[in-house]
Design an enzyme around this catalytic site. Structure first.
Site, PDB file in Angstrom:
ATOM      1  N   SER A 193      48.102  10.268 -46.121  1.00  0.00           N
ATOM      2  CA  SER A 193      46.875   9.278 -45.545  1.00  0.00           C
ATOM      3  C   SER A 193      45.733   9.563 -46.911  1.00  0.00           C
ATOM      4  O   SER A 193      45.274  10.697 -47.081  1.00  0.00           O
ATOM      5  CB  SER A 193      46.227   9.202 -44.378  1.00  0.00           C
TER       6      SER A 193
ATOM      7  N   TYR B  41      42.964  13.768 -36.371  1.00  0.00           N
ATOM      8  CA  TYR B  41      44.112  12.795 -37.663  1.00  0.00           C
ATOM      9  C   TYR B  41      43.996  12.806 -38.978  1.00  0.00           C
ATOM     10  O   TYR B  41      44.041  13.513 -40.409  1.00  0.00           O
ATOM     11  CB  TYR B  41      43.699  11.185 -37.412  1.00  0.00           C
TER      12      TYR B  41
HETATM   13  P1  NAD Z   1      53.789   2.445 -36.753  1.00  0.00           P
HETATM   14  O1  NAD Z   1      52.642   2.397 -35.219  1.00  0.00           O
HETATM   15  O2  NAD Z   1      53.431   1.341 -37.200  1.00  0.00           O
HETATM   16  O3  NAD Z   1      54.344   3.499 -36.239  1.00  0.00           O
HETATM   17  C1  NAD Z   1      54.733   4.588 -36.428  1.00  0.00           C
HETATM   18  C2  NAD Z   1      56.280   5.127 -35.955  1.00  0.00           C
HETATM   19  O4  NAD Z   1      56.262   6.228 -35.579  1.00  0.00           O
HETATM   20  C3  NAD Z   1      56.664   4.285 -34.558  1.00  0.00           C
HETATM   21  O5  NAD Z   1      58.143   4.047 -35.101  1.00  0.00           O
HETATM   22  C4  NAD Z   1      56.852   5.018 -33.363  1.00  0.00           C
HETATM   23  O6  NAD Z   1      57.736   4.779 -32.601  1.00  0.00           O
HETATM   24  C5  NAD Z   1      57.259   6.908 -34.472  1.00  0.00           C
HETATM   25  N1  NAD Z   1      56.299   7.902 -33.361  1.00  0.00           N
HETATM   26  C6  NAD Z   1      55.687   7.870 -32.804  1.00  0.00           C
HETATM   27  N2  NAD Z   1      55.094   9.160 -31.698  1.00  0.00           N
HETATM   28  C7  NAD Z   1      56.670   9.505 -32.615  1.00  0.00           C
HETATM   29  C8  NAD Z   1      56.571  10.904 -31.409  1.00  0.00           C
HETATM   30  N3  NAD Z   1      56.719  11.859 -30.613  1.00  0.00           N
HETATM   31  N4  NAD Z   1      58.256  10.449 -31.723  1.00  0.00           N
HETATM   32  C9  NAD Z   1      58.933   9.989 -32.842  1.00  0.00           C
HETATM   33  N5  NAD Z   1      58.449   9.399 -33.481  1.00  0.00           N
HETATM   34  C10 NAD Z   1      57.205   9.060 -33.100  1.00  0.00           C
HETATM   35  O7  NAD Z   1      52.607   3.251 -37.754  1.00  0.00           O
HETATM   36  P2  NAD Z   1      52.594   3.380 -39.668  1.00  0.00           P
HETATM   37  O8  NAD Z   1      51.339   2.861 -39.779  1.00  0.00           O
HETATM   38  O9  NAD Z   1      53.119   2.492 -39.757  1.00  0.00           O
HETATM   39  O10 NAD Z   1      52.488   4.877 -39.737  1.00  0.00           O
HETATM   40  C11 NAD Z   1      53.122   5.582 -40.273  1.00  0.00           C
HETATM   41  C12 NAD Z   1      52.760   6.656 -41.224  1.00  0.00           C
HETATM   42  O11 NAD Z   1      52.080   5.651 -41.629  1.00  0.00           O
HETATM   43  C13 NAD Z   1      51.560   7.563 -39.858  1.00  0.00           C
HETATM   44  O12 NAD Z   1      51.948   9.188 -40.558  1.00  0.00           O
HETATM   45  C14 NAD Z   1      50.476   7.435 -40.274  1.00  0.00           C
HETATM   46  O13 NAD Z   1      49.654   8.231 -40.330  1.00  0.00           O
HETATM   47  C15 NAD Z   1      50.641   6.596 -41.971  1.00  0.00           C
HETATM   48  N6  NAD Z   1      49.864   5.685 -42.271  1.00  0.00           N
HETATM   49  C16 NAD Z   1      49.333   4.740 -42.006  1.00  0.00           C
HETATM   50  C17 NAD Z   1      47.942   3.599 -43.024  1.00  0.00           C
HETATM   51  C18 NAD Z   1      47.834   2.954 -42.423  1.00  0.00           C
HETATM   52  O14 NAD Z   1      46.689   2.385 -42.212  1.00  0.00           O
HETATM   53  N7  NAD Z   1      48.777   2.015 -41.069  1.00  0.00           N
HETATM   54  C19 NAD Z   1      47.454   4.753 -43.757  1.00  0.00           C
HETATM   55  C20 NAD Z   1      47.598   6.194 -43.639  1.00  0.00           C
HETATM   56  C21 NAD Z   1      48.497   6.688 -43.814  1.00  0.00           C
END
Ligand code: NAD
Length: 260
Positions: free
Chosen positions: A142, A155
């Protein structure tokens, strides 16, 4: 490009992970998807990937807080498809709170899902990759692996940890045909971002519009959310042979956020 190869993407029932799974399947990879959600919706997604891209898709319900389930997911993928070639550590959650009120169990849970699960998955996947002398390990870090924001202690700590883990493992695997990188998106419009808006409104005493404009997109010079497809396209590139010299890198895709 990835025909005959297998990719495992943690946290791929939603958001960015779902985007990775679809993009790698579109390149011909068989995929293991993982994450929580409605069972019927997950099965629909799994079958949809198989039909749309003509590959095989397997669903693992492994909980990323449970090391034994993570190792089992890796080994089951190897047994099901014959190999695990591309590992994407992506599952992640967020929690927003001032440090002195930060719930201890939320700290532990975020460190487990956002950081330790990557260690456990890499540890289990590396022997097979080393034996086959080819592998791609990608973690979703991130912008918060490079800079901080207040109220996100767990985080930001976990994501900085992913950047360090990436560099370390990249050095260990540099001569085995295995690259190890992390992708650092800015704000991508996914359920994870949507869900943190109410808590940020409370922590900062702001309206929803103020949070979007003055907190989220304030950090992003382009003033646009990054898309899931853009992040997935970067992962596809990292899987290509053209990217074989890229290892140990932390690749920003953040609309200029961390340039400031
Ligand atoms: P999201 O909430 O849409 O998806 C998260 C996924 O992780 C889901 O499939 C959920 O079921 C799964 N998950 C959560 N807890 C779990 C567990 N204990 N075991 C197995 N699966 C689990 O989120 P996203 O925005 O797609 O985020 C995905 C990644 O991208 C994360 O690591 C997040 O930190 C990172 N990220 C997101 C953003 C953003 O702006 N959305 C920015 C930077 C980084």
């Amino acid at each position: 490009m990835l025909k005959g190869k297998t990719a495992l993407i943690t946290g791929s029932t939603s958001g960015i992970g779902r985007g990775y799974a679809r993009a790698l399947a579109a390149q011909g990879a068989n995929v293991t998807i993982n994450g929580f959600g409605d069972a019927a919706a997950i099965e629909k997604e799994r079958v949809g990937i198989e039909k749309e891209f003509g590959v095989r898709a397997f669903y693992s319900p492994a909980d990323m807080t449970k090391p034994a389930e993570i190792a089992d997911m890796v080994h089951t993928t190897e047994k099901t498809f014959g190999s695990l070639d591309v590992l994407i550590n992506n599952a992640g959650i967020q929690f927003v709170s001032p440090i002195e009120e930060f719930p201890i169990e939320k700290w532990d849970q975020i460190i487990a899902i956002n950081l330790s699960s990557a260690f456990h998955a890499i540890r289990a996947a590396v022997p097979g990759m080393k034996a086959r002398k080819w592998g791609r390990i990608i973690s979703t870090a991130s912008a918060h692996s490079l800079v901080a924001s207040p109220f996100k202690a767990a985080y930001v700590s976990a994501k900085h940890g992913i950047a360090g883990l990436t560099k370390t493992v990249a050095l260990e695997l540099a001569t085995f045909g295995i690259t190890v990188n992390c992708i650092s998106p800015g704000y991508v419009w996914t359920p994870l971002v949507e869900k943190q808006i109410p808590d940020t409104m409370k922590a900062r005493n702001m309206t929803e519009e103020q949070v979007k404009r003055d907190v989220l997109l304030a950090a992003q010079p382009t003033k646009e959310f990054v898309t899931v497809e853009e992040v997935a396209a970067l992962a596809v590139y990292l899987c290509s042979d053209s990217a074989k010299a890229i290892t140990g890198a932390n690749l920003s895709i953040d609309g200029g956020w961390t340039a400031e």
